[in-house]
Design an enzyme around this catalytic site. Structure first.
Site, PDB file in Angstrom:
ATOM      1  N   ARG A   1      14.227   5.272 -11.222  1.00 53.08           N
ATOM      2  CA  ARG A   1      12.879   5.751 -11.524  1.00 53.08           C
ATOM      3  C   ARG A   1      12.829   6.588 -12.798  1.00 53.08           C
ATOM      4  NH1 ARG A   1      11.511   7.940  -5.580  1.00 53.08           N
ATOM      5  NH2 ARG A   1      13.671   8.607  -5.839  1.00 53.08           N
TER       6      ARG A   1
ATOM      7  N   TYR B   1       5.452  -5.316  -1.264  1.00 53.52           N
ATOM      8  CA  TYR B   1       6.472  -4.276  -1.505  1.00 53.52           C
ATOM      9  C   TYR B   1       5.977  -3.115  -2.373  1.00 53.52           C
ATOM     10  CZ  TYR B   1       8.252  -6.296  -6.096  1.00 53.52           C
ATOM     11  OH  TYR B   1       8.443  -6.746  -7.368  1.00 53.52           O
TER      12      TYR B   1
ATOM     13  N   ARG C   1      14.292   6.843   3.209  1.00 52.20           N
ATOM     14  CA  ARG C   1      15.718   7.174   3.175  1.00 52.20           C
ATOM     15  C   ARG C   1      16.067   8.318   4.108  1.00 52.20           C
ATOM     16  NH1 ARG C   1      16.250   8.350  -3.187  1.00 52.20           N
ATOM     17  NH2 ARG C   1      18.425   8.254  -2.565  1.00 52.20           N
TER      18      ARG C   1
ATOM     19  N   GLY D   1       9.479   1.804   2.131  1.00 50.25           N
ATOM     20  CA  GLY D   1      10.828   2.329   1.948  1.00 50.25           C
ATOM     21  C   GLY D   1      10.959   3.720   2.541  1.00 50.25           C
TER      22      GLY D   1
ATOM     23  N   THR E   1      14.686  -1.287   2.615  1.00 49.48           N
ATOM     24  CA  THR E   1      15.989  -0.610   2.549  1.00 49.48           C
ATOM     25  C   THR E   1      16.648  -0.691   1.169  1.00 49.48           C
ATOM     26  OG1 THR E   1      17.084  -2.602   3.362  1.00 49.48           O
ATOM     27  CG2 THR E   1      16.399  -0.987   5.018  1.00 49.48           C
ATOM     28  N   TRP E   2      15.814  -0.769   0.139  1.00 49.25           N
ATOM     29  CA  TRP E   2      16.375  -0.736  -1.229  1.00 49.25           C
ATOM     30  C   TRP E   2      17.035   0.629  -1.489  1.00 49.25           C
ATOM     31  CZ3 TRP E   2      12.722  -0.881  -6.150  1.00 49.25           C
ATOM     32  CH2 TRP E   2      13.503  -0.813  -7.311  1.00 49.25           C
TER      33      TRP E   2
ATOM     34  N   TYR F   1      20.818  -4.768  -3.122  1.00 48.31           N
ATOM     35  CA  TYR F   1      20.552  -3.340  -2.917  1.00 48.31           C
ATOM     36  C   TYR F   1      21.864  -2.594  -2.640  1.00 48.31           C
ATOM     37  CZ  TYR F   1      15.662  -4.859  -2.306  1.00 48.31           C
ATOM     38  OH  TYR F   1      14.419  -5.414  -2.483  1.00 48.31           O
TER      39      TYR F   1
ATOM     40  N   GLN G   1      10.704  10.651   6.850  1.00 52.96           N
ATOM     41  CA  GLN G   1       9.808   9.862   5.979  1.00 52.96           C
ATOM     42  C   GLN G   1       9.163   8.725   6.758  1.00 52.96           C
ATOM     43  OE1 GLN G   1      12.319   8.793   2.613  1.00 52.96           O
ATOM     44  NE2 GLN G   1      11.630  10.578   1.464  1.00 52.96           N
TER      45      GLN G   1
HETATM   46  N1  LIG Z   1      11.292  -8.194  -3.712  1.00 55.95           N
HETATM   47  C1  LIG Z   1      11.423  -7.282  -4.631  1.00 55.95           C
HETATM   48  O1  LIG Z   1      11.624  -7.577  -5.827  1.00 55.95           O
HETATM   49  C2  LIG Z   1      11.278  -5.854  -4.241  1.00 55.95           C
HETATM   50  C3  LIG Z   1      11.095  -4.862  -5.212  1.00 55.95           C
HETATM   51  C4  LIG Z   1      10.897  -3.556  -4.791  1.00 55.95           C
HETATM   52  C5  LIG Z   1      10.930  -3.253  -3.426  1.00 55.95           C
HETATM   53  N2  LIG Z   1      11.145  -4.229  -2.491  1.00 55.95           N
HETATM   54  C6  LIG Z   1      11.195  -3.938  -1.034  1.00 55.95           C
HETATM   55  O2  LIG Z   1      10.115  -3.095  -0.681  1.00 55.95           O
HETATM   56  C7  LIG Z   1      10.613  -1.892  -0.104  1.00 55.95           C
HETATM   57  C8  LIG Z   1       9.666  -0.743  -0.380  1.00 55.95           C
HETATM   58  O3  LIG Z   1       9.505  -0.538  -1.749  1.00 55.95           O
HETATM   59  P1  LIG Z   1      10.108   0.740  -2.510  1.00 55.95           P
HETATM   60  O4  LIG Z   1      11.261   1.271  -1.718  1.00 55.95           O
HETATM   61  O5  LIG Z   1      10.278   0.344  -3.908  1.00 55.95           O
HETATM   62  O6  LIG Z   1       8.914   1.771  -2.562  1.00 55.95           O
HETATM   63  P2  LIG Z   1       7.930   2.522  -1.579  1.00 55.95           P
HETATM   64  O7  LIG Z   1       8.001   2.016  -0.203  1.00 55.95           O
HETATM   65  O8  LIG Z   1       6.641   2.492  -2.284  1.00 55.95           O
HETATM   66  O9  LIG Z   1       8.527   4.003  -1.659  1.00 55.95           O
HETATM   67  C9  LIG Z   1       9.707   4.334  -0.979  1.00 55.95           C
HETATM   68  C10 LIG Z   1      10.237   5.679  -1.447  1.00 55.95           C
HETATM   69  O10 LIG Z   1       9.233   6.686  -1.331  1.00 55.95           O
HETATM   70  C11 LIG Z   1       9.813   7.920  -0.905  1.00 55.95           C
HETATM   71  N3  LIG Z   1       9.188   8.212   0.406  1.00 55.95           N
HETATM   72  C12 LIG Z   1       9.156   7.427   1.515  1.00 55.95           C
HETATM   73  N4  LIG Z   1       8.488   8.014   2.518  1.00 55.95           N
HETATM   74  C13 LIG Z   1       8.073   9.187   2.059  1.00 55.95           C
HETATM   75  C14 LIG Z   1       7.342  10.246   2.639  1.00 55.95           C
HETATM   76  N5  LIG Z   1       6.917  10.181   3.901  1.00 55.95           N
HETATM   77  N6  LIG Z   1       7.081  11.339   1.870  1.00 55.95           N
HETATM   78  C15 LIG Z   1       7.520  11.384   0.587  1.00 55.95           C
HETATM   79  N7  LIG Z   1       8.236  10.416  -0.010  1.00 55.95           N
HETATM   80  C16 LIG Z   1       8.505   9.332   0.715  1.00 55.95           C
HETATM   81  C17 LIG Z   1      11.307   7.677  -0.769  1.00 55.95           C
HETATM   82  O11 LIG Z   1      11.956   8.010  -2.003  1.00 55.95           O
HETATM   83  P3  LIG Z   1      12.368   9.522  -2.406  1.00 55.95           P
HETATM   84  O12 LIG Z   1      12.539  10.289  -1.137  1.00 55.95           O
HETATM   85  O13 LIG Z   1      13.616   9.349  -3.166  1.00 55.95           O
HETATM   86  O14 LIG Z   1      11.255   9.965  -3.281  1.00 55.95           O
HETATM   87  C18 LIG Z   1      11.373   6.176  -0.575  1.00 55.95           C
HETATM   88  O15 LIG Z   1      12.589   5.623  -0.954  1.00 55.95           O
HETATM   89  C19 LIG Z   1      12.026  -1.755  -0.699  1.00 55.95           C
HETATM   90  O16 LIG Z   1      12.837  -0.868   0.037  1.00 55.95           O
HETATM   91  C20 LIG Z   1      12.475  -3.194  -0.633  1.00 55.95           C
HETATM   92  O17 LIG Z   1      12.839  -3.534   0.693  1.00 55.95           O
HETATM   93  C21 LIG Z   1      11.303  -5.519  -2.899  1.00 55.95           C
END
Ligand SMILES: NC(=O)c1ccc[n+]([C@@H]2O[C@H](COP(=O)([O-])OP(=O)(O)OC[C@H]3O[C@@H](n4cnc5c(N)ncnc54)[C@H](OP(=O)(O)O)[C@@H]3O)[C@@H](O)[C@H]2O)c1
Length: 326
Positions: free
Chosen positions: A233, A207, A287, A285, A20-21, A61, A291
């Protein structure tokens, strides 16, 4: 939906967890541009309807916003969901970003604030977000052990830790989980962290499996150019040239592999992360409800040997192209 046990704990996590970032929205240093809270609540509830049983969030977040929205979304459904949040990134009123702090009194205050924002009595998994300042890791980890003792936290975990930092924490209190970055574009943890976690009963919640939307098949140069001013980004090397073109060429190679299975590239990227038995769950992730409807399907997909080999070839090709760019 498949589940895996988180390390030596008694938590059974679905292999896809909701991240949920992005739901924290824009208006701060690591924001994702405009985000509608009603849509976020609908996304979280949809994730639960689909059978996802855990949510990852953090105070930072949206500077409190993500936790508040999660709290609103899980109202009346607490028994369906495990809540993981974090500590160690704090901010002052009026700031647009956070700084690192692992002092015990600060973590105690942070835990109270997270419990309030999330409207819950106990945090299922409480993680140190970043190992900074390095010299305060032991104090911060001791504060989490105290919170477990007090019953405010069930299990303690860490994020972005190296093996030597894990080794410093373990004697103070068992580390339930490590939350590292892991995707086709970032494989560093395969060297040391994954084997260490497997040997020491530490769960791994990985993540950014889709590299923040890049590995979905729906991200292209037009989308990159159209990212909101306050979408972090815009500053990410992976989402900018020269890497962007190399990454999109990889996605083109992944598309036929995904389509051959009747799946999307987003699902492929997540299933690839889950191919490693040391990984308990991928934090995915979303939003918008659509998705997570698409990506939740990856939870049960076991990649075939031949698909894995084809992906390795595509990744080796990307490495060669990156080498040529340098
Ligand atoms: N511990 C840490 O330091 C750290 C760092 C990073 C993340 N995290 C955690 O990991 C989670 C996941 O990582 P993340 O949010 O960076 O990246 P991710 O899961 O790799 O990508 C999520 C993003 O991809 C896009 N998306 C999601 N489903 C989709 C679909 N079906 N089709 C097309 N686009 C889609 C959305 O953005 P758009 O629609 O805007 O493109 C979404 O916000 C975070 O929310 C957080 O909870 C932790």
């Amino acid at each position: 939906m498949r589940t895996r046990r988180l390390g030596d704990t008694d938590l059974e996590l679905t292999t896809v967890g909701l991240g949920t970032w992005a739901i924290g929205g824009g208006g701060w240093d690591y924001g994702w541009g405009p985000q509608d809270d009603k849509r976020s609540v609908a996304t979280i509830r949809r994730a639960l309807d689909l059978g996802i049983n855990w949510i990852d969030t953090a105070p930072v977040y949206g500077l409190g916003r993500s936790e508040q929205v999660v709290g609103r979304a899980i109202k009346g459904r607490r028994d369906e969901v495990l809540i993981a949040t974090k500590c160690g990134q704090v901010w002052h009123e009026g700031d647009t970003g956070a700084h690192s702090r692992l002092k015990a009194d600060s973590i105690q205050r942070e835990a109270e604030a997270s419990l309030r924002r999330l409207s819950i009595d106990v945090i299922d998994l409480y993680q140190i977000h970043w190992p900074y300042p390095d010299e305060d890791i032991e104090e911060g980890w001791g504060a989490i052990a105290d919170l477990v003792e007090e019953g405010k936290v069930r299990y303690g975990g860490v994020s972005n830790f190296s093996v030597s930092q894990l080794e410093r924490a373990q004697p103070i209190h068992p580390v339930a989980s490590l939350q590292p970055p892991y995707s086709m574009l970032r494989r560093d943890i395969e060297g040391e962290q994954l084997p260490y976690c497997a040997t020491n009963g530490i769960g791994v919640v990985a993540y950014s499996p889709m590299e923040a939307g890049l590995l979905t098949g729906k991200f292209d140069k037009e989308r990159a150019a159209g990212l909101a001013e306050d979408d972090w980004r815009r500053r990410s090397d992976q989402h900018r040239e020269p890497r962007l073109s190399v990454n999109l060429a990889l996605v083109d190679k992944l598309k036929p592999i995904a389509e051959g299975n009747g799946r999307s590239v987003a699902e492929l990227a997540i299933a690839w992360v889950l191919r490693r038995p040391e990984v308990t769950s991928a934090i995915v992730g979303a939003r918008r409800p659509e998705q997570i409807e698409e990506t939740a399907r990856a939870a049960d997909w076991v990649l075939s040997e031949s698909d894995r080999a084809e992906i390795e070839d595509a990744l080796a090709e990307r490495e060669r192209r990156l080498g040529q760019e340098q």
